[in-house]
Structure formats: C-alpha cells, structure tokens
Write an enzyme that holds these catalytic residues in place. Structure first.
Site, mmCIF file in Angstrom:
data_model
loop_
_atom_site.group_PDB
_atom_site.id
_atom_site.type_symbol
_atom_site.label_atom_id
_atom_site.label_comp_id
_atom_site.label_asym_id
_atom_site.label_seq_id
_atom_site.Cartn_x
_atom_site.Cartn_y
_atom_site.Cartn_z
ATOM 1 C CB CYS A 103 48.456 6.809 7.224
ATOM 2 S SG CYS A 103 48.788 7.526 5.528
ATOM 3 C CB CYS A 124 39.971 11.284 58.534
ATOM 4 S SG CYS A 124 39.144 9.488 58.708
ATOM 5 C CG ASP A 152 44.222 52.482 44.704
ATOM 6 O OD1 ASP A 152 44.741 53.669 45.170
ATOM 7 O OD2 ASP A 152 43.390 52.328 44.092
ATOM 8 C CB CYS A 177 35.085 11.341 60.275
ATOM 9 S SG CYS A 177 36.650 10.873 61.264
ATOM 10 C CG ASP A 207 41.525 55.752 44.482
ATOM 11 O OD1 ASP A 207 41.904 56.452 45.077
ATOM 12 O OD2 ASP A 207 41.842 55.350 43.439
ATOM 13 C CG ASP A 263 44.084 50.952 40.533
ATOM 14 O OD1 ASP A 263 44.812 50.369 41.535
ATOM 15 O OD2 ASP A 263 44.504 51.973 39.966
#
Length: 879
Positions: free
Chosen positions: A148, A77, A762, A74, A558, A758
């Site tokens: 192997c 907690c 800016d 909750c 802009d 951008d």
C-alpha cells in the site's frame, strides 16, 4: 520567471496570463497589461472611453487583498507602504495596520494584480510574507503495509509541486509541497483516487509561525547582545559606580571596547539596513533610521577617537569613548522589540481561539456508511453525525437526535442551548451530551464561524477616525525629530559646549523619540476590543463604527421582533354571553381561523392546541382582507374579526366598545367572536415584550441615552408597550419605507442615532443611522445593513456593545495621551532643557531604555482590555 513587457514586473510563467505573438510567448501580470500589449501590436482596438468609464452596472467589482508585511517597525513604515501602494494604478483603498503588520488593499483586478502590490511594497523597502514550502501531515487510512505504501508513493510521484514525501507503515505521511504549484486538496484527492482515505492532522498557521520566528530571532539577538553588553558595561561604566577600574592601557581599552561593541552592532544590523533602505527607496525616514543614526553616530565617533588614541594622540583617552552608548542602546531596543512582538502576538488571541474551534474532520453518512472525512470535503446536503463531546464541524439543521450544545465561545451564551429536530446548529460549537445527526447547510467560507473570522479580521485591519491625528503626526515625526536633533547639536556646540557634550544631546534626542507608540495606540486597542466583542457574539464591522457607537446619544428600537418577541400570543379570552364559556369561544374562533394565514389566526389556533382543544372542521370559509374571517360550522354562521367586519355585517359593537378601548390601551389587539349576528366573546392578542427589554432600556437611560421606539402599530397600542418598558418617545404608525426618513429627522436635530432592528426588514433605517445594529442574526452573519451584528437575540447586547465601544475608546485615548505626552516631555529633556537649571543631561542609554519601553507600555495597556467582562456590564460593574 518572466518579465511583463508592459510594466516590467517579474511574473511566474506557470500562473501568469500569456500571449503568443510572432513565434514568441509573452507573459503578463494582469488583463490590463495584456490588453495594452495587444492594442500596441494592433491585434485589438485600444480601450474606448466607454471601456475606461463603464456604465452603471458594468463596473468590475474591486477585489480585496490582505498582505502580511515583513520589516515594518514603526508608524512611519506603515505610512511609507501606504504611499507606495496608493501609487499603483487600480488601487482604490489602502489601510496598513502597524499592530498586525498587514496591508489591506482594495484594487481593480483589470488594472492591478497581487504581484503589482507586492512589487510596490518591495520598492518601498519592505517584504511580503509569501506562501513558502508547506508541510502536510496526513493519516492515510488503509496504508498499513509495504504494498500500500508503494501504491501511494507511486500516485504522489505524478503530482507536480511535491518537494518530498515520507510515508510510514503506521498510516502516517508527511508531505512537503510548493503551494504555488499544487494544493493540499490536489494531494489528498490523489491519495483518495489511489484507494486510500487521507485525513489531515494539522493545519499550518503561517502568520503564527512568522510571529514565533520573529520572536525567536529577536530572542537570540538579544541574548547575543547581552553576552557582549555585560562586560562592555563593566569596563565603560564600572568605575563610575564604585567598581574597581581595570588596569588596562588606553589603546588596549579602546580595542577591547570596539571588539565588545561590534558584535552587538551586528546583532542589530537590521536597524541599519532597514533604516537606510527606507531613506534611499521611499525617501522617508523611519524609526529604524533614528536608531541607526543615533547608535551609528556614537559608534563612528568612538571609532574616530580610538584611531587617534592608537596613533598616539595624547589629547584623548578611553574616557572619551562612547562605545557603551551604541552597544547598550541596541540591547535595550532589541529587548523592547522582543517584548513588543510578544505583546502584539497576544492582541489577536481572539481570532486564534475562533480558528481553533473548527474540528479537522467530520463524520458523514455516505452510501449508508459512516466515514470520517476532512472537514474541507463536507458538502451541502451531507448527513453529518456528532457524538457526545464532539464539535459540530459545519452549519446545519438537525435531522435526528437531541442534545444540549455549548455555543459560548461563538455567541457568548453561557448556558448550553437545547437542540432538537429542525433546530439550527453552528459549526465550531460543542455537543455536550446527546447524539445528533444533521444536514449540512453551510460549509467552507459560508459557515457562521468563517464569516465571523472574516468580519473580525476586516474590523481589526480597519482604521478609526481618531487614528488620523496619530497618522498625520507620524508622517512628519521622524523628519521633525531629526531637525530638533540637529538644532540641539548646533545650539550646544555653537554656544561653546564640547563636541562630546553636543553629540550626547543629539543622540539622546533622536533615540528617545518614539513614533511606534503613536502607531500602536489605536490598532492594538481596536484588535483587542473587536476580539472581546466577537467572543460574546458582538461583531463590529470596522473601527469607524466602533468609534461612532461611543458617540451615540439616541437609540431607536424597532418594536415588532426587536423589543417584542415578534410572535403574537393570546392574553385574554372574555365571554360576553351565557351559555358560551371561554373554552367554547376559543374552539369556535380556532375552527374559523384554522384556514387563515394571518398571524393573529396563528396565535388563536396555537392557544387552542396548547389547551388541547379538538378543533372541528368547518363547512365553509371566507377570508375578508383587513377585517377577519367568515365561516359556517354545523349550519351556524361564525364571524371572527375586528369592528369593521361586524359593522359590515350590521352587528352592533357599541355595547363592547368601552372594553375594546380598555384592552387596546394595554397594547392588545382585540378580535371579536360572533355567531348568528351576535357577539359572544372577545379574544385579546398581544406581542409580548422580551424579558431583557426593560433591563436594557433602563441601563441606556441611566447612561443618559434617549430611547425611542419606532413601529407601524397604532399610537395607542404602541404607547402602551412603550410605557410598560419605560420608553418616553414613540414614533408610531410609521410605514417600513418611512423608517429611514424618521431616523434622518432625528439626525437633522443633531442627534447621533443608533438603530436596532432585524437587519432585513429594517435595512434602510439601519443604513441611514450613524450606527446600525442588526440583532438576533444567528448564523446569518452576512447581513450587510448592520455596522454591528449581534449573533444572539438578546437586547442586553445592545447595551454591552455601546459600553464595549466606549471602553475601547477610553483605552485608545489613554494610549494616545501617553504617546503624545511621552514625546512632548521627553524630547525637550533629552535636548538638555534642564541642564542650565539643574546641571542634568539625559544619558542616551537611559533615553534608549525609555524609548524601548514606551511602545511596550502602550501595547500592555491595550492588552489589559482582555480582563474586561462583557457579561457583567449590566449589573453596573466595570472591568
């Protein structure tokens, strides 16, 4: 394990810092504890004031930790965990998200450590989901015979931390290892060094597993409790609804009800352990404390009455028992917890969708050969091949081939994007048709996908300012409810009501109260909202930005590169004297401008190339800064530039002034072309508006937003562009460094400002604005100046962002209203406020059912946001 002698924390000897002193080895959780120990022993000087207060530039960068919490049920907690973590020295910021069950902590690594954070959480009475033994499923290419298999097995025996390894002749391996000792990379590297190629087949999602494990456990507990609750309900309540009453003696009935209720109490044991631990360890009552107190009171009261019945007291019968209250309450609460866990698991679906985008392997070209390697082993510079239907594993630039790539799940673009040589490709996107070979430029955590996932996770873990009220209420909620419950009990009991009646009211009050709904109201909506944004290429950094975006009343764009394409184009070629044609004027201008680096020169040369004009080589060239160029071609002097250039060369421009002013009034830049001291033509150049600009501006104005354009261009040209887009307010001739000041002026006028740019040029203005929106970032998700990052270069995403933020805030307000309304109405009813007027007292079982479903309803309301259609928004539709 060892004990840190300074802080007393338990640390792992294998990973902890250590110091050998007087023949004994000491282990430390952090550099701070180690240095304190050394200072105490006189081995180093105590930290100086300069060390405690470092000079600017010497501060250690805070580290971030994200810890998955267990046992949190909750909002109380979450508050208890936050309090405990804030007490750890070196911790600067803590945010505990109840919905995701995560703690996000910023801390100074010289003073605190992950172990210290874990210890604080455990001391508060909760757990931390740590790395457990993990499974690694591999395809080991080449391991297809017994020899192997033996080679790989022998190699793996030399790796510490491997718990078990199962190797199969069909090139499959299943390895279980301790992540605290070794890693997946070490194991795969060992196999590779043995001469085989390991390819990982699956990746374990610990959080998803933990969530599924929690749901599985709750489901089992619920089923067990229902098995015993069904007969308990029949024997206790059956006669009240017309069912035949069992002919069982009172003492036997009491024993039967006790035997049916006790297993249910056992199924809900965590309510008692967690609820009591919360009070004992953190001195803070939680939701589990209320459940434990309510059901425990009913159970112990019934047990006391049962004892009186068994000892032959004639004043009590089985009708005085409340076992069904305790048992059925646990059933309803377990059901609520299970449904809540299922719902919370679905809130973060967007993150899982993103994580599933990256393929497990990549096809790379090394030593002239194609080979499949795990995506983790791709390095910057690798040549990667993607076949039709395959996913792009990492970010890169196309070297060979062409194809259309589906970027919809990452950027929201519904139409596949054509990719050719030198175009960027983004990891996680789907190659639709063609064959692509590209150079890897970003791998691992640097890819756009990894950055998006990180950004979205951080946003989902943040707190919105609107949540402060809920957090404040939650902090005092449980003690207040306990107080109301006690007052209710005393009021009824002292007014002459029976003990059983007073207890019923007390239990109903403390059971019906629900802080969980308050704790889930904001984070669940934020999780779904930021996830929906990410699906459409709208990345919101934190919940505070999400909230502020909904308050925006002024949007500043802009001009260059944001409202316009940012690439000047030739719009008009106007001959002014015979016999010079438009084509000849363009040819001469392109010849003169070919050597220039000015952006207007590029537009003229591009137009000539587009018209397939052969651009001749000139004899001489001179660039005149801020004015134009001067060149010679076949001994003919050519001038290409503005009025100032021609004025300096004593060329009269008065005859063309009216036409120049007309073109400039249309937002165009005019370049004059002259030969041998005479103007022969004009070329008009303009930075054209993006196709979506007018639509976006129109939508914003319909929503009551003020739209402003800011630019360094001259006012006449700027106002022309603004008029064409329907923008009423223009801030023109503003230098880049002054844009932030203009934003500040708007804010001083009481406006809530969003700045769209951008993200690089800016940056100061984006930071100054209430909401900075960096648009068209593409794969550069790391732009720090934008509170919101738009992946696509689509202005409509600005409008979509504002709409999504307001939609999310509406859902948050709905959730908070329901959570507050539920508690404000239900607690007085449970206390018996209606009893004197209508004889109605709420049954605790009904109270338990209402409490269990109140938090589920909040999560369900947040989940309904998944139906929100971001792409349809501009058409006036709403989800």
């Amino acid at each position: 394990m060892a004990i840190d002698p300074i802080c007393g924390m338990e640390v792992d000897e294998k990973t902890a810092l250590s110091v050998e002193y007087e023949g004994k080895k000491y282990y430390f959780c952090s550099p701070g504890c180690r240095d304190k120990f050394l200072a105490q022993k006189g081995l180093i000087s105590p930290p100086s004031a300069e060390a405690k207060f470092p000079q600017e530039g010497s501060e250690q960068k805070p580290e971030k930790a994200a810890l998955q919490i267990t046992g949190m049920h909750c909002a109380s907690c979450a508050a208890a965990i936050e309090d405990s973590l804030n007490k750890v020295e070196g911790v600067s910021k803590v945010a505990v998200n109840f919905a995701t069950e995560k703690a996000y902590v910023d801390y100074d690594p010289s003073k605190a450590s992950p172990q210290a954070l874990e210890k604080a959480i455990k001391e508060a009475g909760y757990g931390v989901l740590k790395e457990e033994a993990q499974s690694l499923n591999l395809k080991v290419i080449g391991m297809d015979n017994a020899h192997c298999l033996g080679t790989v097995e022998a190699a793996l025996k030399g790796v510490k931390g491997i718990i078990s390894s199962q190797l199969f002749l069909n090139e499959r391996a299943k390895i279980v290892f301790d992540p605290a000792v070794t890693t997946r990379e070490i194991i795969k590297k060992t196999i590779k060094e043995a001469g085989y190629t390991p390819v990982e087949e699956t990746t374990v999602d610990r959080e998803k597993e933990a969530r599924q494990r929690e749901i599985r456990t709750l489901r089992i507990k619920f089923i067990v409790s229902v098995v015993f609750a069904a007969p308990l309900l029949y024997f206790s309540m059956g006669p009240h609804v017309g069912l035949p009453e069992p002919s069982i003696p009172g003492w036997s009935m009491a024993l039967l009800l006790l035997l049916l209720t006790t297993p249910i109490i056992g199924a809900g044991y965590q309510f008692y352990t967690v609820g009591i631990r919360a009070v004992v360890k953190s001195r803070r009552a939680s939701m589990d404390t209320l459940v434990a107190l309510g059901t425990g009171t009913a159970y112990l009261y019934s047990l006391a009455i049962s004892t009186l019945i068994w000892t032959g007291n004639p004043n009590y019968t089985s009708h005085d028992l409340y076992y069904e209250v305790a048992g059925l309450l646990i059933v309803f609460i377990l059901l609520g917890r299970m449904l809540e866990a299922l719902a919370k698991g679905r809130t973060s679906e967007s993150i899982r969708k993103l994580l599933e985008l990256q393929p497990k392997t990549a096809l790379v070209v090394r030593d002239g050969k194609e080979q499949e390697v795990p995506v983790e082993e791709v390095i910057v510079g690798d040549a990667v091949i993607v076949k039709p239907g395959g996913r792009v594993p990492v970010d890169g630039v196309v070297l060979e081939g062409s194809s259309s790539v589906d970027q919809s799940l990452l950027t929201g673009e519904s139409i596949p994007v054509e990719k050719n040589i030198n175009d960027e490709v983004i990891g996680g996107t789907m190659n639709k048709s063609g064959w692509l070979k590209f150079k890897a430029t970003k791998v691992g955590k640097d890819t756009a996908l990894a950055q998006i996932v990180r950004l979205v996770e951080e946003a989902q873990g943040s707190k919105a300012p609107v949540q402060r009220l809920a957090d404040t209420v939650s902090a005092y909620f449980v003690p207040t409810v306990l107080g109301i419950g006690l007052v209710t009990f005393l009021a009824w009991y002292l007014s002459g009501s029976a003990l059983s009646f007073s207890l019923t009211a007390f239990i109903a009050v403390i059971i019906i109260a629900c802080p969980c709904a308050l704790g889930l109201a904001t984070p669940t909506a934020v999780i779904v909202g930021t996830g929906k944004g990410a699906e459409s290429g709208i990345l919101i950094r934190d919940a505070a930005t999400l909230e502020k975006a909904c308050q925006v009343d002024t949007v500043v764009f802009d001009k260059t590169g944001t409202l316009t394409r940012g690439k000047p184009e030739v719009t008009d070629i106007i001959p002014l004297s015979n016999p010079h044609s438009a084509e000849e004027i363009l040819k001469l201008a392109a010849a003169a401008e070919k050597r220039s680096e000015h952006h207007l020169s590029e537009a003229i040369v591009s137009k000539a190339e587009e018209k397939k004009i052969v651009i001749p080589e000139i004899d001489s060239f001179s660039a005149i800064a801020g004015k134009g160029v001067e060149a010679k071609y076949n001994s003919t002097a050519i001038l290409v530039g503005n009025r100032k250039l021609f004025s300096d060369k004593s060329v009269d421009t008065k005859t063309v002034e009216e036409r120049i002013v007309q073109l400039e009034g249309e937002g165009k830049t005019v370049v004059l072309v002259g030969i041998e001291g005479k103007i022969i033509g004009m070329i008009a150049i303009a930075d054209t508006a993006k196709p979506s600009a007018m639509e976006t501006v129109s939508w914003l104005k319909r929503q009551g937003k003020q739209v402003v354009m800011i630019t360094g261009d001259n006012r006449r040209a700027a106002e022309s562009v603004a008029r064409s887009l329907g923008i009423d307010r223009v801030l023109a001739e503003v230098l880049p460094e002054d844009k932030a000041n203009e934003i500040k002026r708007l804010q001083e006028q009481g406006e809530k400002v969003a700045m769209v740019g951008d993200g690089i040029n800016d940056a100061p203005a984006l930071v100054q604005a209430d909401v900075g929106i960096a648009i068209g970032s593409g794969t550069d998700i790391a732009i720090e100046s934008g509170g919101i990052v738009l992946v696509k270069d689509d202005l409509r995403d600005v409008a979509r962002t504002l709409d999504l933020s307001c939609y999310t805030m509406r859902k948050i307000r709905q959730n908070l209203f329901w959570a507050f309304f539920y508690n404000v109405i239900s607690i007085p009813i449970a206390a018996g406020i209606l009893y004197p007027f209508y004889g109605f007292l709420l049954n605790p079982i009904i109270a338990g059912a209402a409490m269990a479903f109140s938090s589920v309803s909040v999560v369900t309301n947040s989940l309904s946001m998944r139906r929100y259609k971001v792409q349809k928004m501009l058409k006036g539709e709403r989800a």
